[in-house]
Design an enzyme around this catalytic site. Structure first.
Site, mmCIF file in Angstrom:
data_model
loop_
_atom_site.group_PDB
_atom_site.id
_atom_site.type_symbol
_atom_site.label_atom_id
_atom_site.label_comp_id
_atom_site.label_asym_id
_atom_site.label_seq_id
_atom_site.Cartn_x
_atom_site.Cartn_y
_atom_site.Cartn_z
ATOM 1 N N THR A 27 0.870 -1.181 0.000
ATOM 2 C CA THR A 27 0.000 0.000 0.000
ATOM 3 C C THR A 27 0.903 1.226 0.000
ATOM 4 O O THR A 27 2.113 1.111 0.215
ATOM 5 C CB THR A 27 -0.912 0.041 1.251
ATOM 6 O OG1 THR A 27 -0.106 0.242 2.421
ATOM 7 C CG2 THR A 27 -1.732 -1.227 1.400
ATOM 8 N N ALA A 56 3.131 -1.159 4.862
ATOM 9 C CA ALA A 56 2.451 0.037 5.370
ATOM 10 C C ALA A 56 3.481 1.159 5.372
ATOM 11 O O ALA A 56 4.555 1.021 5.981
ATOM 12 C CB ALA A 56 1.919 -0.213 6.776
ATOM 13 N N ILE A 82 7.417 -2.393 7.070
ATOM 14 C CA ILE A 82 7.446 -0.924 7.124
ATOM 15 C C ILE A 82 8.032 -0.400 5.819
ATOM 16 O O ILE A 82 9.115 -0.811 5.389
ATOM 17 C CB ILE A 82 8.289 -0.432 8.325
ATOM 18 C CG1 ILE A 82 7.715 -0.978 9.644
ATOM 19 C CG2 ILE A 82 8.357 1.098 8.332
ATOM 20 C CD1 ILE A 82 6.286 -0.547 9.945
ATOM 21 N N LYS A 83 7.279 0.497 5.180
ATOM 22 C CA LYS A 83 7.718 1.064 3.897
ATOM 23 C C LYS A 83 8.233 2.482 4.152
ATOM 24 O O LYS A 83 7.526 3.300 4.755
ATOM 25 C CB LYS A 83 6.518 1.071 2.953
ATOM 26 C CG LYS A 83 6.855 1.112 1.486
ATOM 27 C CD LYS A 83 5.546 0.955 0.707
ATOM 28 C CE LYS A 83 5.741 0.931 -0.780
ATOM 29 N NZ LYS A 83 4.452 0.967 -1.494
ATOM 30 N N VAL A 84 9.449 2.738 3.694
ATOM 31 C CA VAL A 84 10.045 4.070 3.900
ATOM 32 C C VAL A 84 10.532 4.605 2.563
ATOM 33 O O VAL A 84 10.930 3.838 1.683
ATOM 34 C CB VAL A 84 11.219 4.031 4.922
ATOM 35 C CG1 VAL A 84 10.795 3.430 6.249
ATOM 36 C CG2 VAL A 84 12.424 3.285 4.369
#
Ligand code: G3P
Length: 218
Positions: A27, A56, A82-84
């Site tokens: 997402t 996310a 975790i998307k950064v």
């Protein structure tokens, strides 16, 4: 090649996950906006539908902000990734989070140099956006080829190439030929992968001939 779906539409995810062919979900803030739903609620629901990794994305731009947001997002479910963003703060966050055993997807990658840095920072996934490169007259698949070639040179690199901003089945096939580990697909592209006009035509002919035999299997 693993297939993730690139959407926050839980009805679509449920439908596609029922095929058994969905390995994960990605997402981003735009997809969350499109869903019109609460971020935490929708991520929790997706994590229940799909047992694989669910990305996310943080909204903070500073290291401390990203770490604070990751600390809120990770407990949603064990399969949250975790998307950064691929910025210096994003890379620092990747280093810190991956050292703690948190899975990190580094997003908004548009160059091989960026992908090399993400791997050095310990990213679980690097997300090169190929469609957006095509949009500005470059060839996004060249970037996938470069990253796969670079990562293949070093046994120590465990980062998986997650092909993002995919626009067509051709993107998927070419990236698979290059050995990319994952493609995250808009639902429509995933559905398109199964389609061929000769399959439809052949099936119609087989069914008509079978009907003419007057036989039944069950
Ligand atoms: O989720 C990241 C990426 O796949 C976005 O794709 O179509 O917005 O360029 P797109």
């Amino acid at each position: 090649m693993k297939f993730f779906v690139d959407t926050a539409d839980t009805a679509e995810i449920k439908d596609l996950a029922a095929t058994g062919l969905v390995d994960g979900v990605t997402t981003n803030p735009s997809l969350i906006k499109k869903s019109g739903r609460d971020f935490f609620e929708v991520i929790a629901e997706i994590c229940e539908i799909v047992p694989g990794p669910v990305s996310a994305e943080v909204a903070a731009t500073t290291l401390d902000g990203m770490l604070a947001e990751a600390a809120r997002l990770s407990p949603i479910a064990p399969n949250v990734t975790i998307k950064v963003p691929l910025t210096w703060d994003g890379l620092k966050a990747t280093k810190r989070l991956s050292a703690e055993g948190v899975k990190v997807n580094v997003t908004l990658c548009f160059s091989a140099a960026q992908a090399l840095l993400a791997a050095k920072a310990g990213a679980t996934y690097i997300s090169p956006f190929i469609g957006r490169l095509d949009d500005i007259g470059l060839d996004g698949l060249d970037l996938i080829s470069d990253i796969c070639q670079i990562y293949d040179q070093y046994e120590s690199i465990q980062t998986e190439v997650l092909v993002a901003s995919v626009r067509s089945p051709g993107h998927v096939i070419e990236a698979a030929k290059m050995g990319a580990h994952v493609a995250t697909l808009p639902p429509a592209v995933l559905r398109q992968l199964a389609l061929h006009p000769l399959t439809d035509k052949g099936l119609a002919a087989f069914l008509a001939d079978w009907e003419a035999t007057g036989q039944k299997i069950v």
